[in-house]
Scaffold this active site. Structure first.
Site, PDB file in Angstrom:
ATOM      1  N   ASP A  31       0.838  -1.195   0.000  1.00 20.78           N
ATOM      2  CA  ASP A  31       0.000   0.000   0.000  1.00 20.78           C
ATOM      3  C   ASP A  31       0.877   1.251   0.000  1.00 20.78           C
ATOM      4  OD1 ASP A  31      -2.270   1.523   0.064  1.00 20.78           O
ATOM      5  OD2 ASP A  31      -2.821   1.058   2.134  1.00 20.78           O
ATOM      6  N   GLY A  34       0.367   5.191  -4.626  1.00 20.74           N
ATOM      7  CA  GLY A  34      -0.206   6.449  -5.115  1.00 20.74           C
ATOM      8  C   GLY A  34       0.365   7.646  -4.365  1.00 20.74           C
ATOM      9  N   HIS A  48       2.862   2.961  -8.986  1.00 15.45           N
ATOM     10  CA  HIS A  48       2.599   1.524  -9.168  1.00 15.45           C
ATOM     11  C   HIS A  48       3.782   0.856  -9.868  1.00 15.45           C
ATOM     12  CE1 HIS A  48      -1.324   1.943  -7.576  1.00 15.45           C
ATOM     13  NE2 HIS A  48      -1.843   2.593  -8.597  1.00 15.45           N
ATOM     14  N   THR A  77     -10.942  -7.111  -5.181  1.00 20.19           N
ATOM     15  CA  THR A  77     -12.234  -7.074  -5.886  1.00 20.19           C
ATOM     16  C   THR A  77     -12.818  -5.649  -5.821  1.00 20.19           C
ATOM     17  OG1 THR A  77     -13.147  -7.968  -3.830  1.00 20.19           O
ATOM     18  CG2 THR A  77     -12.928  -9.503  -5.646  1.00 20.19           C
ATOM     19  N   ARG A  82     -11.733   2.097  -8.877  1.00 21.13           N
ATOM     20  CA  ARG A  82     -10.795   3.189  -9.216  1.00 21.13           C
ATOM     21  C   ARG A  82     -11.076   3.682 -10.635  1.00 21.13           C
ATOM     22  NH1 ARG A  82      -5.078   2.228  -6.215  1.00 21.13           N
ATOM     23  NH2 ARG A  82      -5.981   1.590  -4.240  1.00 21.13           N
ATOM     24  N   LEU A 142      10.847 -20.586  -3.182  1.00 20.30           N
ATOM     25  CA  LEU A 142       9.719 -19.795  -2.650  1.00 20.30           C
ATOM     26  C   LEU A 142       8.499 -19.832  -3.576  1.00 20.30           C
ATOM     27  CD1 LEU A 142       9.875 -16.348  -0.993  1.00 20.30           C
ATOM     28  CD2 LEU A 142       8.607 -16.503  -3.113  1.00 20.30           C
ATOM     29  N   ARG A 199       1.474  -4.743   6.495  1.00 20.81           N
ATOM     30  CA  ARG A 199       0.806  -3.732   5.673  1.00 20.81           C
ATOM     31  C   ARG A 199       1.646  -2.457   5.708  1.00 20.81           C
ATOM     32  NH1 ARG A 199      -5.429  -2.275   4.545  1.00 20.81           N
ATOM     33  NH2 ARG A 199      -4.990  -0.633   3.050  1.00 20.81           N
ATOM     34  N   SER A 207      -8.570  -5.120   5.142  1.00 20.16           N
ATOM     35  CA  SER A 207      -9.120  -4.826   3.809  1.00 20.16           C
ATOM     36  C   SER A 207      -9.488  -6.059   2.974  1.00 20.16           C
ATOM     37  CB  SER A 207      -8.165  -3.935   3.021  1.00 20.16           C
ATOM     38  OG  SER A 207      -8.017  -2.697   3.649  1.00 20.16           O
TER      39      SER A 207
HETATM   40  C1  FPP Z   1      -1.397   0.148  -3.356  1.00 15.16           C
HETATM   41  O1  FPP Z   1      -1.142   1.462  -3.616  1.00 15.16           O
HETATM   42  C2  FPP Z   1      -1.173  -0.775  -4.432  1.00 15.16           C
HETATM   43  C3  FPP Z   1      -2.126  -1.369  -5.231  1.00 15.16           C
HETATM   44  C4  FPP Z   1      -3.519  -0.994  -5.380  1.00 15.16           C
HETATM   45  C5  FPP Z   1      -1.838  -2.557  -5.988  1.00 15.16           C
HETATM   46  C6  FPP Z   1      -0.822  -2.484  -7.042  1.00 15.16           C
HETATM   47  C7  FPP Z   1       0.394  -3.104  -6.588  1.00 15.16           C
HETATM   48  C8  FPP Z   1       1.496  -3.099  -7.288  1.00 15.16           C
HETATM   49  C9  FPP Z   1       1.594  -2.490  -8.623  1.00 15.16           C
HETATM   50  C10 FPP Z   1       2.667  -3.743  -6.654  1.00 15.16           C
HETATM   51  C11 FPP Z   1       3.212  -4.770  -7.515  1.00 15.16           C
HETATM   52  C12 FPP Z   1       2.417  -5.944  -7.725  1.00 15.16           C
HETATM   53  C13 FPP Z   1       2.462  -6.670  -8.855  1.00 15.16           C
HETATM   54  C14 FPP Z   1       2.043  -8.089  -8.837  1.00 15.16           C
HETATM   55  C15 FPP Z   1       2.912  -6.133 -10.143  1.00 15.16           C
HETATM   56  P1  FPP Z   1      -2.329   2.507  -3.586  1.00 15.16           P
HETATM   57  O2  FPP Z   1      -2.657   2.860  -4.982  1.00 15.16           O
HETATM   58  O3  FPP Z   1      -3.464   1.981  -2.789  1.00 15.16           O
HETATM   59  O4  FPP Z   1      -1.629   3.699  -2.854  1.00 15.16           O
HETATM   60  P2  FPP Z   1      -2.318   4.885  -2.044  1.00 15.16           P
HETATM   61  O5  FPP Z   1      -2.980   4.250  -0.844  1.00 15.16           O
HETATM   62  O6  FPP Z   1      -1.156   5.745  -1.670  1.00 15.16           O
HETATM   63  O7  FPP Z   1      -3.288   5.551  -2.954  1.00 15.16           O
END
Ligand code: FPP
Length: 251
Positions: A31, A34, A48, A77, A82, A142, A199, A207
Site C-alpha cells: 500500500d 499512489g 505503481h 475485488t 478506481r 519460494l 501492511r 481490507s
Molecule cells: C497500493 O497502492 C497498491 C495497489 C492498489 C496494488 C498495485 C500493486 C502493485 C503495482 C505492486 C506490484 C504488484 C504486482 C504483482 C505487479 P495505492 O494505490 O493503494 O496507494 P495509495 O494508498 O497511496 O493511494
C-alpha cells in the site's frame, strides 16, 4: 563452539534475526504507491511501476532469508472502483509482471501462482497466468502467490456455494463439514496460513485480505510507503514477529 553453532550465531548477529524461526509464510498488503508518487509530483501510475519493481526485489530477499511462501495483494475485488485509466494501467503492469517474471526471476527457483476470481480478467491476462503457473510449477523454492481480483469474502462465498452444490448432489452431509473441509475449498488450499501479515503506508486494516487464513496471523504495520519498503524493513518485521509468543488461543 562447534562449526554449526558458529554458523547460526553469525547469522543471528548479522541481521538480528533468529534463523531458526523465520516465518514460513509472509503476506503483504502493498500500500502507498499512489501517495509515494503524489509526494514526488508524479502520476499515481508511476508509483505503481516503482511498486512493481520493488516487489521483484522483495521476492528475492524473502527467498534469500528462507521465507517459503510470499503472498501479495496486487488487486482487490474493490479496486475496480478506481478510475478506468488507473485500472487499465494496473492491469497492464500486472500483465507485464507476469510476462517477464520467469525471465527476471530466472535462477531463483520461484514458483508463481495467482489467486482470485479469474472470470473478470482479460483473456490476455488469463493466458499469461496459465503460462507462468505452468512454467514455474516444478520450481521448489519460494512460492510467490499474487492475489489478483481477490476478495476474502468473495472467496468464502465461492467455497460455500461449492459446498452447497456438493450437499445438493448428496456427496456430503452438512455434519461432514469442518474447518479443514472449508480450507480445502479456498484458493489457498495447498499453502499454509500466513504467519506474518505486513501492511505498508500506515493503514491498519485487513481490507478483505485472506480473511479465513489470517485467523492466527501476526500483524505488522509500517508507515513506510510500499516503493520505499526495503530489506531492513522486512528484517525489522521478522525480528518483531520473532519476539511474539504465538499461543493460538492457549495460555
Ligand atoms: C497500493 O497502492 C497498491 C495497489 C492498489 C496494488 C498495485 C500493486 C502493485 C503495482 C505492486 C506490484 C504488484 C504486482 C504483482 C505487479 P495505492 O494505490 O493503494 O496507494 P495509495 O494508498 O497511496 O493511494
Amino acid at each position: 563452539m562447534s562449526f554449526f553453532e558458529k554458523l547460526f550465531a553469525n547469522k543471528e548477529t548479522e541481521t538480528g534475526m533468529d534463523s531458526r524461526n523465520i516465518p514460513q509464510h509472509v503476506a503483504i498488503i502493498v500500500d502507498g504507491n499512489g501517495r509515494w508518487a503524489n509526494r514526488r509530483g508524479m502520476p499515481r501510475n508511476y508509483g505503481h511501476r516503482e511498486g512493481s519493481k520493488n516487489l521483484k526485489k522483495i521476492v528475492k530477499i524473502c527467498s534469500e532469508i528462507g521465507v517459503r511462501y510470499l503472498t501479495v495483494y496486487a488487486f482487490s475485488t474493490e479496486n475496480w472502483k478506481r478510475p478506468k485509466t488507473e485500472v487499465d494501467a494496473l492491469m497492464a503492469l500486472l500483465l507485464e509482471y507476469l510476462k517477464n517474471a520467469d525471465v527476471e526471476l530466472e535462477g531463483e527457483n520461484i514458483k508463481i501462482r495467482v489467486i482470485g476470481e479469474k472470470k473478470e480478467l482479460s483473456e490476455e491476462i488469463k493466458k499469461e497466468i496459465h503460462k507462468v503457473e505452468e512454467s514455474t510449477k516444478n520450481n521448489s523454492g519460494l512460492t510467490l502467490t499474487i492475489a489478483l481480483n481477490y476478495g476474502g469474502r468473495d472467496e468464502i462465498v465461492s467455497a460455500v456455494r461449492a459446498i452447497g452444490r456438493e450437499i445438493k448432489k448428496g456427496v456430503i452431509n452438512p455434519e461432514d463439514i469442518d474447518e479443514k473441509y472449508i480450507s480445502q475449498r479456498l484458493y489457498t488450499a495447498d499453502i499454509p496460513d500466513p504467519d506474518l501479515i505486513i501492511r505498508t503506508s500506515g493503514e491498519k486494516r485487513i481490507s478483505n485480505f485472506l480473511l479465513w487464513q489470517s485467523a492466527y496471523s501476526e500483524l505488522w504495520y509500517s508507515d513506510v510507503l510500499w516503493p520505499d519498503f526495503r530489506r531492513e524493513h522486512l528484517i525489522q518485521a521478522i525480528r518483531d514477529y520473532q519476539k511474539r509468543n504465538r499461543r493460538y488461543g492457549g495460555i
